[in-house]
Design an enzyme around this catalytic site. Sequence first.
Site, PDB file in Angstrom:
ATOM      1  N   SER A 190       0.691  -1.049   0.076  1.00 56.15           N
ATOM      2  CA  SER A 190      -0.034   0.017  -0.220  1.00 56.15           C
ATOM      3  C   SER A 190       0.885   1.348   0.425  1.00 56.15           C
ATOM      4  O   SER A 190       2.264   1.331   0.557  1.00 56.15           O
ATOM      5  CB  SER A 190      -0.855   0.053   1.225  1.00 56.15           C
ATOM      6  N   TYR A 203      -1.758  -1.485  10.822  1.00 59.74           N
ATOM      7  CA  TYR A 203      -2.492  -1.621   9.305  1.00 59.74           C
ATOM      8  C   TYR A 203      -1.279  -1.382   8.248  1.00 59.74           C
ATOM      9  O   TYR A 203      -0.509  -1.984   8.110  1.00 59.74           O
ATOM     10  CB  TYR A 203      -3.386  -1.713   8.876  1.00 59.74           C
TER      11      TYR A 203
HETATM   12  P1  NAD Z   1     -11.823  -6.012   0.273  1.00 61.15           P
HETATM   13  O1  NAD Z   1     -12.173  -5.657   1.699  1.00 61.15           O
HETATM   14  O2  NAD Z   1     -12.351  -6.357  -0.507  1.00 61.15           O
HETATM   15  O3  NAD Z   1     -10.646  -7.043   0.763  1.00 61.15           O
HETATM   16  C1  NAD Z   1      -9.316  -7.632   1.031  1.00 61.15           C
HETATM   17  C2  NAD Z   1     -10.959  -8.934   1.643  1.00 61.15           C
HETATM   18  O4  NAD Z   1      -9.479  -9.747   2.401  1.00 61.15           O
HETATM   19  C3  NAD Z   1     -11.435  -9.433   1.438  1.00 61.15           C
HETATM   20  O5  NAD Z   1     -12.614  -9.461   0.843  1.00 61.15           O
HETATM   21  C4  NAD Z   1     -11.564 -10.513   3.012  1.00 61.15           C
HETATM   22  O6  NAD Z   1     -11.320 -11.561   1.906  1.00 61.15           O
HETATM   23  C5  NAD Z   1      -9.504 -10.764   2.772  1.00 61.15           C
HETATM   24  N1  NAD Z   1      -9.357 -10.588   4.436  1.00 61.15           N
HETATM   25  C6  NAD Z   1      -9.634  -9.976   5.534  1.00 61.15           C
HETATM   26  N2  NAD Z   1      -9.596 -10.619   6.754  1.00 61.15           N
HETATM   27  C7  NAD Z   1      -9.241 -12.016   6.166  1.00 61.15           C
HETATM   28  C8  NAD Z   1      -8.968 -12.742   7.735  1.00 61.15           C
HETATM   29  N3  NAD Z   1      -9.040 -13.085   8.621  1.00 61.15           N
HETATM   30  N4  NAD Z   1      -9.103 -14.226   6.236  1.00 61.15           N
HETATM   31  C9  NAD Z   1      -9.254 -14.876   5.302  1.00 61.15           C
HETATM   32  N5  NAD Z   1      -9.290 -13.173   4.616  1.00 61.15           N
HETATM   33  C10 NAD Z   1      -9.567 -11.903   4.734  1.00 61.15           C
HETATM   34  O7  NAD Z   1     -10.700  -5.086   0.302  1.00 61.15           O
HETATM   35  P2  NAD Z   1      -9.401  -4.579  -0.569  1.00 61.15           P
HETATM   36  O8  NAD Z   1      -9.570  -2.534  -0.660  1.00 61.15           O
HETATM   37  O9  NAD Z   1     -10.277  -5.338  -2.040  1.00 61.15           O
HETATM   38  O10 NAD Z   1      -8.663  -4.817  -0.217  1.00 61.15           O
HETATM   39  C11 NAD Z   1      -7.033  -6.274  -0.661  1.00 61.15           C
HETATM   40  C12 NAD Z   1      -6.146  -5.489  -0.352  1.00 61.15           C
HETATM   41  O11 NAD Z   1      -5.998  -4.831  -0.760  1.00 61.15           O
HETATM   42  C13 NAD Z   1      -6.244  -5.242   0.868  1.00 61.15           C
HETATM   43  O12 NAD Z   1      -4.662  -5.977   1.502  1.00 61.15           O
HETATM   44  C14 NAD Z   1      -5.377  -3.980   1.224  1.00 61.15           C
HETATM   45  O13 NAD Z   1      -4.520  -4.067   2.566  1.00 61.15           O
HETATM   46  C15 NAD Z   1      -5.097  -3.525   0.218  1.00 61.15           C
HETATM   47  N6  NAD Z   1      -4.918  -2.548  -0.168  1.00 61.15           N
HETATM   48  C16 NAD Z   1      -6.010  -1.312  -0.574  1.00 61.15           C
HETATM   49  C17 NAD Z   1      -6.499  -0.178  -0.706  1.00 61.15           C
HETATM   50  C18 NAD Z   1      -7.828   0.573  -0.830  1.00 61.15           C
HETATM   51  O14 NAD Z   1      -7.671   1.857  -0.601  1.00 61.15           O
HETATM   52  N7  NAD Z   1      -8.692   0.139  -0.810  1.00 61.15           N
HETATM   53  C19 NAD Z   1      -4.852   0.938  -0.482  1.00 61.15           C
HETATM   54  C20 NAD Z   1      -3.920   0.252  -0.434  1.00 61.15           C
HETATM   55  C21 NAD Z   1      -3.703  -1.373  -0.589  1.00 61.15           C
END
Ligand code: NAD
Length: 298
Positions: A190, A203
Site C-alpha cells: 500500500s 495496518y
Molecule cells: P476488500 O475488503 O474487498 O478485500 C480484502 C479481503 O481480505 C476481504 O475480501 C477478505 O476476503 C480478506 N480478508 C480479510 N481478513 C481476512 C482473514 N482473516 N482471512 C481471510 N481473508 C481475509 O478490500 P481491498 O481494498 O480490495 O483489499 C485488498 C488488499 O488491498 C488488502 O491487502 C488491502 O490492504 C490492500 N489495499 C487496499 C487499498 C484501498 O484503498 N482499498 C489501498 C492499499 C492497499
Amino acid sequence: MTHDQLTFIDPAHRYPATSAPEQSQPEPGLESEMIPTPDIGAETYRGTGRLKGRRALITGGDSGIGAAVAVAFAREGADVAINYLPSEEEDARHVAEIIETAGRTAVLLPGDLSEPETASRIVEEAVDRLGGLDALVNNAGRQIAVEGFANVTDEQRHETFETNIHAMFRVTQAALPHLEPGSTIVNTTSIQAYDPSPHIMDYAATKAAINNFSKALAQELAPEGIRVNAVAPGPIWTVLQPAQGQPVEALPEFGKNTPLGRAGQPTELAPAYVFLTSPESSYVVGSTIHVNGGQTSP
Ligand code: NAD
Ligand code: MG
C-alpha cells in the site's frame, strides 16, 4: 462503458466524480451492499490470453482488488482459486460466476487466514482442484481505523498482523514446494507503507513489512525462476473502507486529495497484477508498482 470506449479516456474522468455517502458495515463487509458498487471490471476488462493455462490462488479474491484481479486473470486465460472469509460467500459466488462465464475454472476456498492452519489447507486444496499452482497473489488484508495510538489494543494489533503479514508468510511457505520455475508471487502492499496515516498505523506497519518481505523473498527466489513483486495501491473504493477502514465521515472525500482528484476503482489495479504475473515481465523482480492516482512514491 465498454472496453473500446476506454481507449482515449481522460483518467481524471474515467469514473463520475461521486461523493460516496456515509455508510458502515461490520468487518469484512460485503461489496454487494456498498453505495456505489465498486468496478471490478465485469463490464470492461478485456483479456488477450496473457495468462493462458496459469493456475492462480488469490487471497481476498471475493471483493475489491482481489476480485478485480480474479476477473482479469480468468479473462487472460487462467484458472483461479479464491480465498475469503466464510461471511463473504455471496461476493465470492459472484466472482466465481464471472470466472466461469470466461470459460475458466473457479475454486472457492473459504477460510480465516488469521488461523494458522488455514494457509496450508487452502494451498493444498487449490493445488488439488487446479491441478497445480503457478501464480500466487497474497492480497487479503484487514484495516480498522482507530483514533489515537493509545487506543490500539493488543487484540486489534495482533489480528491485523496475523491477517496481513503473518498469514502471508504461511501461505507463501505452503505454496513454495508447488511453484515451478516461471511461477510468480504478487503481494498487495500500500502507499501506507511509505506515507502512513496515524489512524491506521498498525495496518500501515504491516504494509511496510509486506513491501520489505517482497523484496527479500524476490532475491532468494529469483535464482529458482520464481519472481516476487508487489503492488502498492493508493485510495481504492472497496468495502475495506466502509467496513471500519476509515472514519465514516471521511468517506465522501475519500481519494479526492490525489492528483487525479478521485478514488481508484479495483479494476484499475488489475493490469499491474496481470503484468507482474505474465511472463512478459520476466526481468521485473522485487519491484513495487504504484497505482495511486499520482501521489508521490519512491
Ligand atoms: P476488500 O475488503 O474487498 O478485500 C480484502 C479481503 O481480505 C476481504 O475480501 C477478505 O476476503 C480478506 N480478508 C480479510 N481478513 C481476512 C482473514 N482473516 N482471512 C481471510 N481473508 C481475509 O478490500 P481491498 O481494498 O480490495 O483489499 C485488498 C488488499 O488491498 C488488502 O491487502 C488491502 O490492504 C490492500 N489495499 C487496499 C487499498 C484501498 O484503498 N482499498 C489501498 C492499499 C492497499
Ligand atoms: Mg470481501
